[in-house]
Design a protein around this motif. Structure first.
Motif, mmCIF file in Angstrom:
data_model
loop_
_atom_site.group_PDB
_atom_site.id
_atom_site.type_symbol
_atom_site.label_atom_id
_atom_site.label_comp_id
_atom_site.label_asym_id
_atom_site.label_seq_id
_atom_site.Cartn_x
_atom_site.Cartn_y
_atom_site.Cartn_z
ATOM 1 N N UNK A 1 0.806 -1.210 0.000
ATOM 2 C CA UNK A 1 0.000 0.000 0.000
ATOM 3 C C UNK A 1 0.838 1.259 0.000
ATOM 4 N N UNK A 2 0.179 2.352 0.344
ATOM 5 C CA UNK A 2 0.784 3.670 0.372
ATOM 6 C C UNK A 2 0.807 4.182 1.806
ATOM 7 N N UNK A 3 1.965 4.573 2.289
ATOM 8 C CA UNK A 3 2.054 5.151 3.626
ATOM 9 C C UNK A 3 1.481 6.561 3.587
ATOM 10 N N UNK A 4 0.552 6.855 4.501
ATOM 11 C CA UNK A 4 -0.156 8.132 4.515
ATOM 12 C C UNK A 4 0.007 8.819 5.866
ATOM 13 N N UNK A 5 -0.046 10.140 5.817
ATOM 14 C CA UNK A 5 0.025 10.936 7.046
ATOM 15 C C UNK A 5 -0.856 12.169 6.876
ATOM 16 N N UNK A 6 -1.254 12.756 7.996
ATOM 17 C CA UNK A 6 -1.993 14.018 8.013
ATOM 18 C C UNK A 6 -1.080 15.083 8.609
ATOM 19 N N UNK A 7 -0.962 16.238 7.915
ATOM 20 C CA UNK A 7 -0.111 17.322 8.389
ATOM 21 C C UNK A 7 -0.896 18.625 8.391
ATOM 22 N N UNK A 8 -0.444 19.577 9.183
ATOM 23 C CA UNK A 8 -1.045 20.906 9.154
ATOM 24 C C UNK A 8 -0.701 21.602 7.849
ATOM 25 N N UNK A 9 -1.698 22.184 7.217
ATOM 26 C CA UNK A 9 -1.466 22.884 5.952
ATOM 27 C C UNK A 9 -0.522 24.066 6.129
ATOM 28 N N UNK A 10 -0.673 24.811 7.191
ATOM 29 C CA UNK A 10 0.090 26.052 7.365
ATOM 30 C C UNK A 10 1.544 25.815 7.719
ATOM 31 N N UNK A 11 1.843 24.680 8.396
ATOM 32 C CA UNK A 11 3.195 24.481 8.922
ATOM 33 C C UNK A 11 3.868 23.200 8.449
ATOM 34 N N UNK A 12 3.102 22.231 7.951
ATOM 35 C CA UNK A 12 3.670 20.935 7.596
ATOM 36 C C UNK A 12 3.887 20.033 8.788
ATOM 37 N N UNK A 13 3.457 20.460 9.975
ATOM 38 C CA UNK A 13 3.649 19.657 11.188
ATOM 39 C C UNK A 13 2.822 18.386 11.126
ATOM 40 N N UNK A 14 3.429 17.261 11.514
ATOM 41 C CA UNK A 14 2.740 15.978 11.514
ATOM 42 C C UNK A 14 1.628 15.969 12.557
ATOM 43 N N UNK A 15 0.414 15.632 12.115
ATOM 44 C CA UNK A 15 -0.737 15.527 13.003
ATOM 45 C C UNK A 15 -1.036 14.067 13.324
ATOM 46 N N UNK A 16 -1.006 13.225 12.302
ATOM 47 C CA UNK A 16 -1.348 11.808 12.507
ATOM 48 C C UNK A 16 -0.660 10.960 11.464
ATOM 49 N N UNK A 17 -0.248 9.778 11.884
ATOM 50 C CA UNK A 17 0.355 8.772 11.028
ATOM 51 C C UNK A 17 -0.712 7.707 10.784
ATOM 52 N N UNK A 18 -1.182 7.573 9.530
ATOM 53 C CA UNK A 18 -2.299 6.676 9.244
ATOM 54 C C UNK A 18 -1.873 5.286 8.817
ATOM 55 N N UNK A 19 -0.577 5.050 8.638
ATOM 56 C CA UNK A 19 -0.138 3.738 8.180
ATOM 57 C C UNK A 19 -0.352 3.570 6.684
ATOM 58 N N UNK A 20 -0.372 2.322 6.228
ATOM 59 C CA UNK A 20 -0.444 2.030 4.795
ATOM 60 C C UNK A 20 -1.853 1.647 4.362
ATOM 61 N N UNK A 21 -2.287 2.255 3.249
ATOM 62 C CA UNK A 21 -3.596 1.975 2.660
ATOM 63 C C UNK A 21 -3.464 1.937 1.141
ATOM 64 N N UNK A 22 -4.281 1.118 0.499
ATOM 65 C CA UNK A 22 -4.448 1.197 -0.953
ATOM 66 C C UNK A 22 -5.544 2.218 -1.224
ATOM 67 N N UNK A 23 -5.180 3.358 -1.786
ATOM 68 C CA UNK A 23 -6.168 4.405 -2.077
ATOM 69 C C UNK A 23 -7.013 3.952 -3.265
ATOM 70 N N UNK A 24 -8.337 4.010 -3.117
ATOM 71 C CA UNK A 24 -9.251 3.473 -4.130
ATOM 72 C C UNK A 24 -9.420 4.463 -5.271
ATOM 73 N N UNK A 25 -9.181 4.040 -6.527
ATOM 74 C CA UNK A 25 -9.464 4.911 -7.670
ATOM 75 C C UNK A 25 -10.948 5.267 -7.711
ATOM 76 N N UNK A 26 -11.234 6.524 -8.034
ATOM 77 C CA UNK A 26 -12.610 7.004 -8.012
ATOM 78 C C UNK A 26 -13.055 7.440 -9.402
ATOM 79 N N UNK A 27 -14.178 6.868 -9.855
ATOM 80 C CA UNK A 27 -14.770 7.295 -11.116
ATOM 81 C C UNK A 27 -15.637 8.530 -10.932
ATOM 82 N N UNK A 28 -16.027 8.801 -9.704
ATOM 83 C CA UNK A 28 -16.746 10.023 -9.335
ATOM 84 C C UNK A 28 -16.157 10.504 -8.015
ATOM 85 N N UNK A 29 -16.034 11.816 -7.867
ATOM 86 C CA UNK A 29 -15.404 12.353 -6.660
ATOM 87 C C UNK A 29 -16.352 13.316 -5.975
ATOM 88 N N UNK A 30 -16.689 13.023 -4.712
ATOM 89 C CA UNK A 30 -17.609 13.877 -3.964
ATOM 90 C C UNK A 30 -16.920 14.566 -2.796
#
Length: 427
Positions: free
Chosen positions: A337-366
């Motif tokens: 999978x893909x290692x993912x993380x959440x960071x603050x937009x303004x600073x780049x500071x790490x907020x959360x480490x989500x681990x590895x996920x296969x991101x699902x391709x989307x034919x429609x995006x909501x």
């Protein structure tokens, strides 16, 4: 038919015809022990396992696509004979069991890359047999009858399509065609190696003509009208420069690869020049402009001034922005999978480490993004990847699913252990 002569046209890399979804890239960045703890915790917190609501016939060589309350499956015409012939099967999913609407044999052979419905027409884009080129087709959404077939990639562009033939090096036109019958509305003679396509919410919205010398010009992808033109390098020797389009700007990479100059796409006025070595990709990330290096790492810039707000060598792309936070990829994609993380937009500071996920391709995006993670040989954990909340919110455990998932706004299809497709509804 109106012909608009722009000269030569270019496209460094042909994107997928559907609206671009956030790309996935990553490498493990937590220890094995932490990953195991996370898997156990997520599995324990997940809702009860759910088998697929329905099964759609597919087979190992089939592909499925989601559009509204329909699922389109491209499968071999005769699974017993690998002659490349295919058919397109349309299913409607509305409360009860999926209902087969029609089956249509596809002309020629090849591999489907995208299928979607638009203005009463089902559109299919894919590679032809032997990977020799791209092809687009239109079908009547009610009957499955083939309406038209043309070489090239059809990109959504408002109420019509923008058709490009990427492999051909001579003066093949870039054309705007009607969805229902493939009729050419206007065309742009040229080659696909010096035109950039700018994408908006409705698909391609502008064409940017980038000659080796002379005026750079921006054209409206709906009307074909020239919006603005300007010589960005008056007096310089003719040379082609690498360019990117992002955040309403034309980004020109310096000849030595160490600088990026941003031009406003509406006026082609220069905004700024920033020292950014070996930039490989750029995209809007919330209110910022994020540039990813060819060897990894990411810079977050103020799009108005080019000032670097923060930089981090760990992040390699932005997948989603929400609530002042960014969902970012970490390193290179692995087999798990893909290692993912959440960071603050303004600073780049790490907020959360989500681990590895296969991101699902989307034919429609909501506005939502989902990922799956295998928890056994025949079970997948489905989670919504939520940057605003800083978490991967587990939605369900899918029994019988092994991967190869695609989704729309309401429906999710995944490959089953037997090669067919399981169908789940999104809550």
């Amino acid at each position: 038919m109106t012909v608009i002569d722009l000269g030569e046209v270019r496209d460094d890399a042909v994107p997928e015809p559907s609206t671009r979804r956030p790309r996935a890239a990553g490498r493990p960045f937590r220890t094995v022990a932490v990953l195991l703890v996370a898997l156990v915790t997520l599995a324990a917190a997940a809702p009860p396992p759910r088998a697929a609501a329905r099964t759609l016939v597919g087979g190992p060589a089939a592909t499925a696509f989601v559009s509204g309350d329909r699922v389109y499956v491209v499968q071999p015409l005769d699974p017993q004979h690998a002659d490349g012939r295919r058919r397109l099967v349309a299913y409607r999913v509305a409360g009860g069991p999926p209902r087969t609407l029609w089956r249509t044999a596809l002309p020629g052979a090849g591999v489907a890359a995208s299928v979607w419905e638009q203005d009463g027409t089902v559109l299919l884009v894919g590679r032809t047999a032997g990977d020799s080129g791209w092809e687009s087709m239109g079908f009547d959404a009610h009957t499955g009858r083939v309406s038209w077939r043309q070489p090239g990639v059809g990109f959504p562009a408002g109420e019509a399509l923008l058709m490009q033939v990427p492999e051909v090096a001579d003066r093949q036109p870039i054309r705007r065609v009607a969805v229902r019958d493939g009729r050419t509305l206007w065309s742009v003679p040229g080659t696909p190696d010096n035109l950039e396509l700018s994408f908006g919410p409705a698909g391609v919205d502008r064409l940017v003509y980038l000659p080796a010398a002379g005026e750079t010009a921006v054209y409206d992808a709906v009307t074909g009208a020239r919006l603005v033109a300007r010589d960005l390098r008056p007096g310089d020797l003719p040379t082609r420069q690498r360019t990117l389009l992002a955040a309403g700007m034309l980004l020109v990479i310096g000849d030595a690869g160490g600088t990026v100059t941003g031009y406003d796409l509406d006026t082609l006025q220069r905004r700024w020049t920033a020292d950014l070595p070996l930039v490989g990709f750029a995209e809007r990330c919330g209110s910022l402009l994020c540039a990813t290096g060819q060897t990894g790492g990411m810079w977050a810039l103020d799009p108005a001034t080019g000032a670097v707000r923060w930089t981090d060598d760990r992040w390699t792309g932005t997948l989603l922005a929400a609530g002042g936070r960014l969902l970012v990829a970490v390193g290179m994609t692995t087999g798990t999978g893909t290692a993912l993380a959440v960071v603050e937009e303004a600073t780049g500071r790490l907020v959360a480490d989500l681990g590895e996920w296969d991101v699902i391709p989307q034919d429609e995006f909501d506005g939502r993004l989902f990922g799956v993670r295998r928890v056994s040989n025949s079970r997948l954990l489905l989670a919504e990847l939520d940057p605003a909340g800083g978490r991967a919110e587990v939605r369900q455990v899918m029994i019988g699913a092994v991967g190869d998932c695609r989704m729309g706004a309401k429906l999710l299809v995944c490959r089953r252990t037997d090669g067919d497709f399981g169908l789940w509804r999104l809550s």
